[in-house]
Design a protein around this motif. Structure first.
Motif, PDB file in Angstrom:
ATOM      1  N   ASN A  29      70.179   4.245  61.836  1.00  0.00           N
ATOM      2  CA  ASN A  29      70.206   5.712  61.830  1.00  0.00           C
ATOM      3  C   ASN A  29      68.966   6.289  62.503  1.00  0.00           C
ATOM      4  OD1 ASN A  29      72.659   5.788  60.542  1.00  0.00           O
ATOM      5  ND2 ASN A  29      71.759   5.929  58.505  1.00  0.00           N
ATOM      6  N   LEU A  30      67.839   5.613  62.399  1.00  0.00           N
ATOM      7  CA  LEU A  30      66.607   6.082  63.028  1.00  0.00           C
ATOM      8  C   LEU A  30      66.741   6.082  64.555  1.00  0.00           C
ATOM      9  CD1 LEU A  30      63.731   7.029  62.450  1.00  0.00           C
ATOM     10  CD2 LEU A  30      63.009   4.653  62.619  1.00  0.00           C
ATOM     11  N   SER A  31      67.418   5.093  65.107  1.00  0.00           N
ATOM     12  CA  SER A  31      67.604   5.064  66.560  1.00  0.00           C
ATOM     13  C   SER A  31      68.463   6.238  67.016  1.00  0.00           C
ATOM     14  CB  SER A  31      68.222   3.737  67.006  1.00  0.00           C
ATOM     15  OG  SER A  31      69.523   3.588  66.495  1.00  0.00           O
ATOM     16  N   VAL A  32      69.460   6.609  66.226  1.00  0.00           N
ATOM     17  CA  VAL A  32      70.297   7.761  66.558  1.00  0.00           C
ATOM     18  C   VAL A  32      69.491   9.056  66.452  1.00  0.00           C
ATOM     19  CG1 VAL A  32      72.335   9.071  65.872  1.00  0.00           C
ATOM     20  CG2 VAL A  32      72.409   6.586  65.854  1.00  0.00           C
ATOM     21  N   ILE A  80      66.712  13.674  68.938  1.00  0.00           N
ATOM     22  CA  ILE A  80      65.463  14.430  69.136  1.00  0.00           C
ATOM     23  C   ILE A  80      65.136  14.515  70.622  1.00  0.00           C
ATOM     24  CG2 ILE A  80      62.955  14.322  68.792  1.00  0.00           C
ATOM     25  CD1 ILE A  80      63.527  13.326  65.953  1.00  0.00           C
ATOM     26  N   GLY A  81      65.358  13.433  71.360  1.00  0.00           N
ATOM     27  CA  GLY A  81      65.136  13.455  72.808  1.00  0.00           C
ATOM     28  C   GLY A  81      66.049  14.453  73.498  1.00  0.00           C
ATOM     29  N   CYS A  82      67.324  14.478  73.097  1.00  0.00           N
ATOM     30  CA  CYS A  82      68.270  15.441  73.682  1.00  0.00           C
ATOM     31  C   CYS A  82      67.862  16.875  73.370  1.00  0.00           C
ATOM     32  CB  CYS A  82      69.680  15.179  73.157  1.00  0.00           C
ATOM     33  SG  CYS A  82      70.449  13.711  73.804  1.00  0.00           S
ATOM     34  N   ILE A  83      67.443  17.114  72.154  1.00  0.00           N
ATOM     35  CA  ILE A  83      67.031  18.467  71.762  1.00  0.00           C
ATOM     36  C   ILE A  83      65.793  18.897  72.532  1.00  0.00           C
ATOM     37  CG2 ILE A  83      66.078  19.818  69.845  1.00  0.00           C
ATOM     38  CD1 ILE A  83      67.982  18.214  68.004  1.00  0.00           C
ATOM     39  N   GLU A 118      79.214   8.371  74.316  1.00  0.00           N
ATOM     40  CA  GLU A 118      80.122   9.427  73.862  1.00  0.00           C
ATOM     41  C   GLU A 118      79.351  10.699  73.531  1.00  0.00           C
ATOM     42  OE1 GLU A 118      82.191   7.685  70.612  1.00  0.00           O
ATOM     43  OE2 GLU A 118      83.497   6.492  71.905  1.00  0.00           O
ATOM     44  N   PHE A 119      78.166  10.566  72.923  1.00  0.00           N
ATOM     45  CA  PHE A 119      77.363  11.729  72.578  1.00  0.00           C
ATOM     46  C   PHE A 119      76.883  12.442  73.835  1.00  0.00           C
ATOM     47  CE2 PHE A 119      73.388  13.878  71.515  1.00  0.00           C
ATOM     48  CZ  PHE A 119      73.803  14.646  70.449  1.00  0.00           C
ATOM     49  N   ILE A 120      76.450  11.674  74.833  1.00  0.00           N
ATOM     50  CA  ILE A 120      75.981  12.281  76.085  1.00  0.00           C
ATOM     51  C   ILE A 120      77.109  13.047  76.762  1.00  0.00           C
ATOM     52  CG2 ILE A 120      75.197  11.747  78.433  1.00  0.00           C
ATOM     53  CD1 ILE A 120      73.560   9.461  77.237  1.00  0.00           C
ATOM     54  N   ILE A 121      78.306  12.459  76.786  1.00  0.00           N
ATOM     55  CA  ILE A 121      79.454  13.124  77.421  1.00  0.00           C
ATOM     56  C   ILE A 121      79.801  14.418  76.679  1.00  0.00           C
ATOM     57  CG2 ILE A 121      81.934  12.919  77.864  1.00  0.00           C
ATOM     58  CD1 ILE A 121      81.389   9.938  78.476  1.00  0.00           C
ATOM     59  N   GLU A 122      79.793  14.391  75.358  1.00  0.00           N
ATOM     60  CA  GLU A 122      80.118  15.594  74.590  1.00  0.00           C
ATOM     61  C   GLU A 122      78.988  16.621  74.665  1.00  0.00           C
ATOM     62  OE1 GLU A 122      81.098  14.485  70.623  1.00  0.00           O
ATOM     63  OE2 GLU A 122      82.739  13.191  71.266  1.00  0.00           O
ATOM     64  N   TYR A 123      77.737  16.166  74.718  1.00  0.00           N
ATOM     65  CA  TYR A 123      76.585  17.069  74.694  1.00  0.00           C
ATOM     66  C   TYR A 123      76.450  17.830  76.007  1.00  0.00           C
ATOM     67  CZ  TYR A 123      71.810  18.639  73.808  1.00  0.00           C
ATOM     68  OH  TYR A 123      70.707  19.393  73.608  1.00  0.00           O
ATOM     69  N   PHE A 124      76.599  17.131  77.118  1.00  0.00           N
ATOM     70  CA  PHE A 124      76.431  17.761  78.416  1.00  0.00           C
ATOM     71  C   PHE A 124      77.772  18.114  78.993  1.00  0.00           C
ATOM     72  CE2 PHE A 124      72.542  15.181  78.036  1.00  0.00           C
ATOM     73  CZ  PHE A 124      71.628  16.201  78.094  1.00  0.00           C
ATOM     74  N   PHE A 158      63.779   6.006  75.104  1.00  0.00           N
ATOM     75  CA  PHE A 158      63.441   5.144  73.969  1.00  0.00           C
ATOM     76  C   PHE A 158      64.596   5.077  72.975  1.00  0.00           C
ATOM     77  CE2 PHE A 158      61.380   4.479  69.801  1.00  0.00           C
ATOM     78  CZ  PHE A 158      60.870   3.210  70.041  1.00  0.00           C
ATOM     79  N   GLY A 159      65.242   6.204  72.736  1.00  0.00           N
ATOM     80  CA  GLY A 159      66.391   6.232  71.836  1.00  0.00           C
ATOM     81  C   GLY A 159      67.565   5.438  72.371  1.00  0.00           C
ATOM     82  N   ILE A 160      67.800   5.522  73.683  1.00  0.00           N
ATOM     83  CA  ILE A 160      68.886   4.756  74.292  1.00  0.00           C
ATOM     84  C   ILE A 160      68.606   3.261  74.195  1.00  0.00           C
ATOM     85  CG2 ILE A 160      69.996   4.203  76.500  1.00  0.00           C
ATOM     86  CD1 ILE A 160      69.801   7.190  77.175  1.00  0.00           C
ATOM     87  N   ILE A 161      67.360   2.863  74.429  1.00  0.00           N
ATOM     88  CA  ILE A 161      66.999   1.450  74.306  1.00  0.00           C
ATOM     89  C   ILE A 161      67.187   0.981  72.873  1.00  0.00           C
ATOM     90  CG2 ILE A 161      65.064  -0.181  74.407  1.00  0.00           C
ATOM     91  CD1 ILE A 161      64.080   1.434  76.855  1.00  0.00           C
ATOM     92  N   ALA A 162      66.755   1.789  71.908  1.00  0.00           N
ATOM     93  CA  ALA A 162      66.909   1.410  70.499  1.00  0.00           C
ATOM     94  C   ALA A 162      68.379   1.316  70.110  1.00  0.00           C
ATOM     95  CB  ALA A 162      66.189   2.418  69.602  1.00  0.00           C
ATOM     96  N   MET A 163      69.198   2.213  70.615  1.00  0.00           N
ATOM     97  CA  MET A 163      70.629   2.164  70.307  1.00  0.00           C
ATOM     98  C   MET A 163      71.293   0.974  70.979  1.00  0.00           C
ATOM     99  SD  MET A 163      71.613   6.178  70.362  1.00  0.00           S
ATOM    100  CE  MET A 163      73.270   5.992  69.758  1.00  0.00           C
ATOM    101  N   THR A 164      70.826   0.601  72.161  1.00  0.00           N
ATOM    102  CA  THR A 164      71.361  -0.571  72.839  1.00  0.00           C
ATOM    103  C   THR A 164      71.053  -1.833  72.044  1.00  0.00           C
ATOM    104  OG1 THR A 164      71.051   0.515  74.970  1.00  0.00           O
ATOM    105  CG2 THR A 164      71.381  -1.866  74.994  1.00  0.00           C
ATOM    106  N   VAL A 165      69.832  -1.923  71.535  1.00  0.00           N
ATOM    107  CA  VAL A 165      69.448  -3.072  70.721  1.00  0.00           C
ATOM    108  C   VAL A 165      70.283  -3.129  69.445  1.00  0.00           C
ATOM    109  CG1 VAL A 165      67.555  -4.045  69.350  1.00  0.00           C
ATOM    110  CG2 VAL A 165      67.117  -3.202  71.654  1.00  0.00           C
ATOM    111  N   GLN A 166      70.592  -1.975  68.871  1.00  0.00           N
ATOM    112  CA  GLN A 166      71.382  -1.918  67.650  1.00  0.00           C
ATOM    113  C   GLN A 166      72.883  -2.086  67.917  1.00  0.00           C
ATOM    114  OE1 GLN A 166      70.289  -1.717  64.494  1.00  0.00           O
ATOM    115  NE2 GLN A 166      68.216  -1.850  65.292  1.00  0.00           N
TER     116      GLN A 166
END
Length: 64
Positions: free
Chosen positions: A7-10, A15-18, A58-64, A42-50
């Motif tokens: 959850n921390l990686s998300v 926070i980066g998007c905001i 999906e979040f990037i597509i919906e956000y932008f 950094f968040g994308i790297i952490a999510m990739t590792v997780q």
């Protein structure tokens, strides 16, 4: 503990998007924009590792 780190990686990703979005509201917020990009990467790297890169895309597509 693994759920907290996941959850921390998300949260870091969001926070980066905001930060990037808020920096576009101001005229001279270049430093804030680049800090947001670094946090976002950094968040994308952490999510990739997780293993949550599909959720990130999906979040990037919906956000932008």
């Amino acid at each position: 503990m693994k759920k907290i780190i996941s959850n921390l990686s998300v949260i870091i990703f969001v926070i980066g998007c905001i930060t990037v979005e808020v920096s576009t509201w101001f005229d001279d917020a270049y430093i804030m924009f680049f800090i947001g990009i670094v946090i976002l990467i950094f968040g994308i790297i952490a999510m990739t590792v997780q293993g949550k890169i599909k959720e990130a895309i999906e979040f990037i597509i919906e956000y932008f």
